[in-house]
Design an enzyme around this catalytic site. Sequence first.
Site, PDB file in Angstrom:
ATOM      1  N   HIS A   3      -1.240  -0.124  -9.949  1.00 14.85           N
ATOM      2  CA  HIS A   3      -1.920  -0.981  -8.964  1.00 14.85           C
ATOM      3  C   HIS A   3      -2.524  -2.211  -9.654  1.00 14.85           C
ATOM      4  CE1 HIS A   3      -3.850  -0.978  -4.723  1.00 14.85           C
ATOM      5  NE2 HIS A   3      -3.669  -2.208  -5.150  1.00 14.85           N
TER       6      HIS A   3
ATOM      7  N   GLU B  27      -3.822   7.498  -5.674  1.00 12.63           N
ATOM      8  CA  GLU B  27      -4.004   6.719  -6.905  1.00 12.63           C
ATOM      9  C   GLU B  27      -5.238   7.215  -7.636  1.00 12.63           C
ATOM     10  OE1 GLU B  27      -3.972   2.552  -5.925  1.00 12.63           O
ATOM     11  OE2 GLU B  27      -2.040   2.688  -4.915  1.00 12.63           O
TER      12      GLU B  27
ATOM     13  N   ARG C  74       0.847  -1.191   0.000  1.00 11.60           N
ATOM     14  CA  ARG C  74       0.000   0.000   0.000  1.00 11.60           C
ATOM     15  C   ARG C  74       0.889   1.250   0.000  1.00 11.60           C
ATOM     16  NH1 ARG C  74      -3.681  -2.441  -1.515  1.00 11.60           N
ATOM     17  NH2 ARG C  74      -5.725  -2.775  -0.608  1.00 11.60           N
TER      18      ARG C  74
HETATM   19  P1  NAD Z   1      -1.688 -11.237   4.686  1.00  8.03           P
HETATM   20  O1  NAD Z   1      -2.619 -10.882   5.770  1.00  8.03           O
HETATM   21  O2  NAD Z   1      -1.676 -12.630   4.159  1.00  8.03           O
HETATM   22  O3  NAD Z   1      -0.178 -10.909   5.125  1.00  8.03           O
HETATM   23  C1  NAD Z   1       0.245  -9.721   5.763  1.00  8.03           C
HETATM   24  C2  NAD Z   1       1.400 -10.092   6.692  1.00  8.03           C
HETATM   25  O4  NAD Z   1       1.996  -8.896   7.221  1.00  8.03           O
HETATM   26  C3  NAD Z   1       0.955 -10.924   7.893  1.00  8.03           C
HETATM   27  O5  NAD Z   1       1.804 -12.043   8.002  1.00  8.03           O
HETATM   28  C4  NAD Z   1       1.140  -9.980   9.080  1.00  8.03           C
HETATM   29  O6  NAD Z   1       1.483 -10.667  10.266  1.00  8.03           O
HETATM   30  C5  NAD Z   1       2.286  -9.135   8.586  1.00  8.03           C
HETATM   31  N1  NAD Z   1       2.443  -7.855   9.291  1.00  8.03           N
HETATM   32  C6  NAD Z   1       1.485  -6.984   9.662  1.00  8.03           C
HETATM   33  N2  NAD Z   1       2.040  -5.912  10.287  1.00  8.03           N
HETATM   34  C7  NAD Z   1       3.377  -6.123  10.291  1.00  8.03           C
HETATM   35  C8  NAD Z   1       4.487  -5.380  10.782  1.00  8.03           C
HETATM   36  N3  NAD Z   1       4.310  -4.213  11.408  1.00  8.03           N
HETATM   37  N4  NAD Z   1       5.721  -5.894  10.593  1.00  8.03           N
HETATM   38  C9  NAD Z   1       5.911  -7.084   9.972  1.00  8.03           C
HETATM   39  N5  NAD Z   1       4.890  -7.832   9.500  1.00  8.03           N
HETATM   40  C10 NAD Z   1       3.648  -7.358   9.660  1.00  8.03           C
HETATM   41  O7  NAD Z   1      -1.999 -10.214   3.509  1.00  8.03           O
HETATM   42  P2  NAD Z   1      -1.466 -10.295   2.007  1.00  8.03           P
HETATM   43  O8  NAD Z   1      -2.459 -11.004   1.155  1.00  8.03           O
HETATM   44  O9  NAD Z   1      -0.056 -10.770   2.011  1.00  8.03           O
HETATM   45  O10 NAD Z   1      -1.509  -8.760   1.586  1.00  8.03           O
HETATM   46  C11 NAD Z   1      -0.709  -7.793   2.287  1.00  8.03           C
HETATM   47  C12 NAD Z   1      -1.130  -6.411   1.847  1.00  8.03           C
HETATM   48  O11 NAD Z   1      -0.746  -6.222   0.490  1.00  8.03           O
HETATM   49  C13 NAD Z   1      -2.634  -6.218   1.872  1.00  8.03           C
HETATM   50  O12 NAD Z   1      -3.055  -5.726   3.128  1.00  8.03           O
HETATM   51  C14 NAD Z   1      -2.869  -5.228   0.762  1.00  8.03           C
HETATM   52  O13 NAD Z   1      -2.871  -3.922   1.287  1.00  8.03           O
HETATM   53  C15 NAD Z   1      -1.687  -5.404  -0.167  1.00  8.03           C
HETATM   54  N6  NAD Z   1      -2.035  -6.038  -1.462  1.00  8.03           N
HETATM   55  C16 NAD Z   1      -1.749  -5.386  -2.619  1.00  8.03           C
HETATM   56  C17 NAD Z   1      -2.058  -5.975  -3.844  1.00  8.03           C
HETATM   57  C18 NAD Z   1      -1.758  -5.283  -5.154  1.00  8.03           C
HETATM   58  O14 NAD Z   1      -2.513  -5.414  -6.091  1.00  8.03           O
HETATM   59  N7  NAD Z   1      -0.663  -4.575  -5.259  1.00  8.03           N
HETATM   60  C19 NAD Z   1      -2.682  -7.225  -3.881  1.00  8.03           C
HETATM   61  C20 NAD Z   1      -2.938  -7.876  -2.674  1.00  8.03           C
HETATM   62  C21 NAD Z   1      -2.605  -7.278  -1.478  1.00  8.03           C
END
Ligand code: NAD
Length: 308
Positions: A274, A255, A226
């Site tokens: 994105h 965005e 993000r």
């Molecule tokens: P997820 O919940 O599977 O994984 C997120 C991980 O981050 C978890 O393991 C959590 O414990 C960890 N985390 C949270 N806070 C943390 C911190 N302060 N330090 C270290 N680790 C921390 O989610 P995901 O599917 O992997 O997606 C992650 C993020 O990516 C989503 O929240 C979304 O905003 C973004 N995303 C972007 C796209 C895109 O199109 N670019 C697609 C999917 C997700």
Amino acid sequence: ADIERLYVHETVENVIPKTAFVEAFDDFEIPAELVGDGEQYGRTDAVVTYRPRPEFLDAGWVHCARAGYDEFDTDAYEAAGVPLTNSSGIHDETVGELAVNYMLSFARLLHVYRDHQNDADWYEPDYERPFTVGGERLCVVGLGTLGRGIAERADALGMDVVGVRRSDESVPGVSRVYDPEDLHEAIADARFVAIAVPHTPATEGMFGAPEFRRMRDDAYLINVARGPIVDEDDLVGALDAGDIAGAGLDVFETEPLPEDSPLWDFEEVVISPHKGSATNRYHLDIADLVIENARRYLAGESLRNRVA
Ligand code: NAD
């Protein structure tokens, strides 16, 4: 619990073709129906949506058609007793491939050659500039679905993968896991740093001038998570000052990225709009997840990806 109507709110069209998505439920016992704003909901309705709307709090269950649910007021869902689920767990391959794409391009200069191709220019880079990703260190910050998808693919390319996560449990393909408090140590030796954490109060601005100074000056930042996790002004400053070499960016503070953003102008910045999870079968992946959860909901089982 019962579901009489499965509503698909039209905002899903931000990421998937809405008609094809509705059709993906054709073989499911509850037909899906496309709706816009102004609909009323009851406890026997389920809603799949991209954006939040206040009236969804009257439904029985709400599913967010994206992994990042930061626009939803989870406290309000908890207060209303309405389960909210998200679409994480399905972006490992898509976002993982995009992250690898940035890294290979930075290493082998495809983005630079493409720029020169626009002028039919047979461009010869300096001998020192291209490198292989094999043996280079990647630090993946956040080892959830995205982070693991990136780590697994980088490992397959022979990269040295380290990671940052809140628990020290080992992760396949990751040689060393650092605590978030040791972020600076984790990123210091990496050629690539990939951000894969959700946007939360704890991660907002996690990357700013101090982190860029700590990174190698030949390092690349990759943000597929993000925009607000990175201080964009500081990133521009770091690129200008040569504190880091470049960035692969899929997400931004604003965005679409405004036309006057300085980020557009760096040769060593690759911008994708994105599109980390955007492939031609994304709607099917989300439908599978919704159907699995609908079955659980009807059976009174706990929901997958419940976030409130
Ligand atoms: P997820 O919940 O599977 O994984 C997120 C991980 O981050 C978890 O393991 C959590 O414990 C960890 N985390 C949270 N806070 C943390 C911190 N302060 N330090 C270290 N680790 C921390 O989610 P995901 O599917 O992997 O997606 C992650 C993020 O990516 C989503 O929240 C979304 O905003 C973004 N995303 C972007 C796209 C895109 O199109 N670019 C697609 C999917 C997700």
